[in-house]
Design a protein around this motif. Structure first.
Motif, PDB file in Angstrom:
ATOM      1  N   LEU A 161       0.866  -1.196   0.000  1.00 24.61           N
ATOM      2  CA  LEU A 161       0.000   0.000   0.000  1.00 24.61           C
ATOM      3  C   LEU A 161       0.898   1.240   0.000  1.00 24.61           C
ATOM      4  CD1 LEU A 161      -2.615  -1.202   2.626  1.00 24.61           C
ATOM      5  CD2 LEU A 161      -2.903  -1.147   0.156  1.00 24.61           C
ATOM      6  N   PRO A 162       0.939   1.997  -1.110  1.00 29.20           N
ATOM      7  CA  PRO A 162       1.892   3.113  -1.215  1.00 29.20           C
ATOM      8  C   PRO A 162       1.699   4.207  -0.172  1.00 29.20           C
ATOM      9  CG  PRO A 162       0.954   2.560  -3.360  1.00 29.20           C
ATOM     10  CD  PRO A 162       0.152   1.839  -2.334  1.00 29.20           C
ATOM     11  N   PHE A 163       0.420   4.432   0.257  1.00 25.50           N
ATOM     12  CA  PHE A 163       0.149   5.501   1.212  1.00 25.50           C
ATOM     13  C   PHE A 163      -0.777   5.021   2.321  1.00 25.50           C
ATOM     14  CE2 PHE A 163       1.453   8.004  -2.455  1.00 25.50           C
ATOM     15  CZ  PHE A 163       2.225   8.996  -1.871  1.00 25.50           C
ATOM     16  N   ARG A 164      -0.557   5.590   3.495  1.00 27.53           N
ATOM     17  CA  ARG A 164      -1.463   5.366   4.621  1.00 27.53           C
ATOM     18  C   ARG A 164      -2.054   6.719   4.994  1.00 27.53           C
ATOM     19  NH1 ARG A 164      -1.336   3.247  10.173  1.00 27.53           N
ATOM     20  NH2 ARG A 164      -3.464   3.716  10.829  1.00 27.53           N
ATOM     21  N   VAL A 165      -3.372   6.760   5.100  1.00 33.39           N
ATOM     22  CA  VAL A 165      -4.077   7.999   5.471  1.00 33.39           C
ATOM     23  C   VAL A 165      -4.587   7.849   6.900  1.00 33.39           C
ATOM     24  CG1 VAL A 165      -5.996   9.537   4.912  1.00 33.39           C
ATOM     25  CG2 VAL A 165      -4.746   8.414   3.067  1.00 33.39           C
ATOM     26  N   ILE A 166      -4.195   8.787   7.775  1.00 35.17           N
ATOM     27  CA  ILE A 166      -4.633   8.741   9.183  1.00 35.17           C
ATOM     28  C   ILE A 166      -5.538   9.951   9.427  1.00 35.17           C
ATOM     29  CG2 ILE A 166      -3.890   8.671  11.593  1.00 35.17           C
ATOM     30  CD1 ILE A 166      -1.085   7.749  10.394  1.00 35.17           C
ATOM     31  N   PRO A 167      -6.852   9.727   9.534  1.00 27.53           N
ATOM     32  CA  PRO A 167      -7.775  10.853   9.726  1.00 27.53           C
ATOM     33  C   PRO A 167      -8.143  11.055  11.208  1.00 27.53           C
ATOM     34  CG  PRO A 167      -8.999   8.909   9.021  1.00 27.53           C
ATOM     35  CD  PRO A 167      -7.586   8.459   9.292  1.00 27.53           C
ATOM     36  N   LYS A 221      -8.069  16.768  11.016  1.00 26.75           N
ATOM     37  CA  LYS A 221      -6.623  16.658  10.832  1.00 26.75           C
ATOM     38  C   LYS A 221      -6.366  15.360  10.068  1.00 26.75           C
ATOM     39  CE  LYS A 221      -2.278  16.269  13.371  1.00 26.75           C
ATOM     40  NZ  LYS A 221      -1.695  16.046  14.715  1.00 26.75           N
ATOM     41  N   VAL A 222      -5.630  15.453   8.973  1.00 26.81           N
ATOM     42  CA  VAL A 222      -5.323  14.271   8.155  1.00 26.81           C
ATOM     43  C   VAL A 222      -3.814  14.193   7.945  1.00 26.81           C
ATOM     44  CG1 VAL A 222      -5.640  13.149   5.903  1.00 26.81           C
ATOM     45  CG2 VAL A 222      -7.558  14.330   6.977  1.00 26.81           C
ATOM     46  N   VAL A 223      -3.262  13.028   8.256  1.00 29.09           N
ATOM     47  CA  VAL A 223      -1.825  12.771   8.043  1.00 29.09           C
ATOM     48  C   VAL A 223      -1.691  11.719   6.946  1.00 29.09           C
ATOM     49  CG1 VAL A 223       0.331  11.989   9.104  1.00 29.09           C
ATOM     50  CG2 VAL A 223      -1.324  13.281  10.464  1.00 29.09           C
ATOM     51  N   ILE A 224      -0.830  11.971   5.963  1.00 26.72           N
ATOM     52  CA  ILE A 224      -0.540  10.932   4.965  1.00 26.72           C
ATOM     53  C   ILE A 224       0.923  10.503   5.094  1.00 26.72           C
ATOM     54  CG2 ILE A 224      -2.335  11.560   3.304  1.00 26.72           C
ATOM     55  CD1 ILE A 224      -0.140  12.887   1.588  1.00 26.72           C
ATOM     56  N   LYS A 225       1.129   9.187   5.058  1.00 21.87           N
ATOM     57  CA  LYS A 225       2.480   8.613   5.175  1.00 21.87           C
ATOM     58  C   LYS A 225       2.779   7.792   3.932  1.00 21.87           C
ATOM     59  CE  LYS A 225       2.706   8.282  10.225  1.00 21.87           C
ATOM     60  NZ  LYS A 225       2.916   7.379  11.374  1.00 21.87           N
ATOM     61  N   SER A 226       3.952   8.022   3.332  1.00 26.52           N
ATOM     62  CA  SER A 226       4.348   7.238   2.150  1.00 26.52           C
ATOM     63  C   SER A 226       5.073   5.979   2.617  1.00 26.52           C
ATOM     64  CB  SER A 226       5.232   8.069   1.229  1.00 26.52           C
ATOM     65  OG  SER A 226       6.335   8.599   1.934  1.00 26.52           O
ATOM     66  N   ASN A 227       4.722   4.850   2.010  1.00 28.30           N
ATOM     67  CA  ASN A 227       5.231   3.558   2.469  1.00 28.30           C
ATOM     68  C   ASN A 227       5.991   2.858   1.334  1.00 28.30           C
ATOM     69  OD1 ASN A 227       5.547   1.224   4.040  1.00 28.30           O
ATOM     70  ND2 ASN A 227       3.646   0.348   3.258  1.00 28.30           N
TER      71      ASN A 227
END
Length: 436
Positions: free
Chosen positions: A286-292, A305-311
């Motif tokens: 999964l290329p990205f993880r979205v943390i809302p 608040k939304v954080v995106i992490k590249s994996n």
């Protein structure tokens, strides 16, 4: 088989009409217009039965293609033909639009004469059709007997997708692995559903009648090699094997060899074509993880608040990143702060659209928004639609790797080493959503 084929515009006017069977009358044209195109409610099913007549339709922008029959036909084959017809028209005159169809109606009738015979699909390979049907009409008067016999052998022979005598100064082979990753994730980060739909698209500019062999890190092949005591290529290079759930091939692939040896062996068509389609559901990257994080402050304010992490590897760059954060219908104003990229509230779409041009692997970025809400009498709680994401990454999220791509040509004087090969991986988002 197919009793008639009709092409309509968005008003229901018939642009192209070809009837192959006597049991299909003019009333069939009107029935489809009234019951499908001008229906009060949107017709969702691609198959409609009206007065013991079956209508199979596909829609391209504002153009409807409908195949009509009164017989119990194979529906999958009819749709395969309709999609192939769309591909052929696109290859000849580009976008399928009302203007293009009107400008090329003679060409379309010529193509239908070759593709359908008494309602039965015949040769629909674009490469073969282009040898004798051009933009100006059917070739024939100015051709030598040798050229005509070549066309005949190509159309009626065993290898209908490639003609003999093709020559190039430089032999090149381009291979693109194009994947679309689909995800539905819970707010807590649990994967609810995930799958990858992939395509292997090739462009071949090879002389003669070459034989190509294409190998990938398929789990069945890797396991066979391991049991046979062969060197485990996958282990050495760090490539993991992938389990392909289902796949379909171009007609040039020898299916018997794939069943017995799991090797994809084929004589390639000239130019661009889709070699295979596949689908995987296990061990997806999964290329990205979205943390809302959504917090309601009273009844007139929301804090998001939304954080995106590249994996993926830090050396790789993702492009065309777009995050869509939905907002309630009674939103009156939005204040946005983002660390990277640009964010804008679009009232017409009820969403905050956050765009980032590029993002390296193993990085994270965040956006914060304060949403002002208008007072409302509606007691229903906001449904909280999922946050969706679009992106493009330079790797295959399924983990698919091309292990080898070999070319053999016995008649002409070139070997596998003389062929210039290019391999490219592109991963894109399909429906990539995270619930909030």
């Amino acid at each position: 088989m197919i009793g008639g084929l009709f092409i309509y515009n968005h008003k229901g006017e018939v642009l192209i009409s070809r009837v192959y069977r006597d049991d299909i009358g003019r009333n069939a044209v009107d029935a489809f217009r009234v019951n499908v195109i001008h229906a009060r409610q949107q017709v969702r099913s691609p198959v409609t039965n009206i007065a013991r007549t079956s209508f199979f339709h596909v829609k391209r922008s504002n153009i409807w293609l409908a195949a009509v029959t009164k017989q119990n036909v194979n529906a999958a084959m009819v749709f395969e033909f309709l999609y192939k017809m769309c591909d052929v028209m696109t290859a000849y005159f580009g976008k399928i639009s009302e203007e293009n169809i009107k400008n090329n109606f003679v060409l379309i009738y010529e193509l239908l004469d070759e593709i359908l015979d008494f309602g039965y699909p015949q040769n629909s390979e674009t490469g073969a059709l282009k040898t004798f049907i051009t933009q100006q009409g059917i070739k024939g008067q100015h051709q030598t007997k040798e050229e005509q016999s070549q066309i005949t052998s190509q159309v009626t022979g065993q290898i209908g997708w490639r003609r003999e005598g093709i020559k190039y100064r430089r032999n090149e082979l381009f291979l693109d692995v194009l994947e679309s990753v689909n995800l539905l994730m819970s707010p807590q980060g649990q994967v609810l559903s995930a799958h990858v739909s992939g395509r292997v698209v090739m462009k071949s500019y090879l002389s003669g009648m070459p034989e190509c062999k294409f190998g990938m890190n398929d789990k069945i092949v890797i396991d066979k090699q391991g049991k046979g005591g062969a060197s485990d290529e996958a282990g050495k290079s760090g490539k993991q094997s992938i389990a392909i759930d289902d796949c379909t091939f171009h007609q040039c692939v020898r299916l018997s060899k794939f069943d017995s040896e799991r090797s994809i062996s084929f004589i390639p068509p000239d130019g661009e074509y889709e070699l295979m389609r596949y689908r995987t559901t296990k061990d997806i990257i999964l290329p990205f993880r979205v943390i809302p994080l959504v917090r309601e402050v009273g009844r007139t304010k929301l804090e998001v608040k939304v954080v995106i992490k590249s994996n993926f590897k830090p050396s790789l760059l993702a492009q065309k990143i777009e995050v869509r954060i939905p907002t309630p219908l009674n939103t009156s104003g939005v204040q946005v702060i983002c660390m990277k990229g640009k964010a804008k509230y679009k009232a017409s779409e009820n969403a905050i659209v956050w765009k980032i041009k590029r993002m390296a692997g193993m990085k994270e970025s965040q956006i914060s928004a304060e949403i002002e809400l208008l007072p409302t009498n509606d007691k229903k709680k906001w449904a909280r639609p999922p946050i969706s994401m679009n992106f493009e990454v330079p790797f295959a999220p399924s983990g698919l790797k091309v292990r080898y791509l070999k070319v053999f040509e016995s008649k002409l004087n070139y070997s596998d080493h003389d062929v210039i090969k290019w391999v490219r991986y592109i991963g894109r988002s399909g429906i990539y959503e995270t619930r909030c």
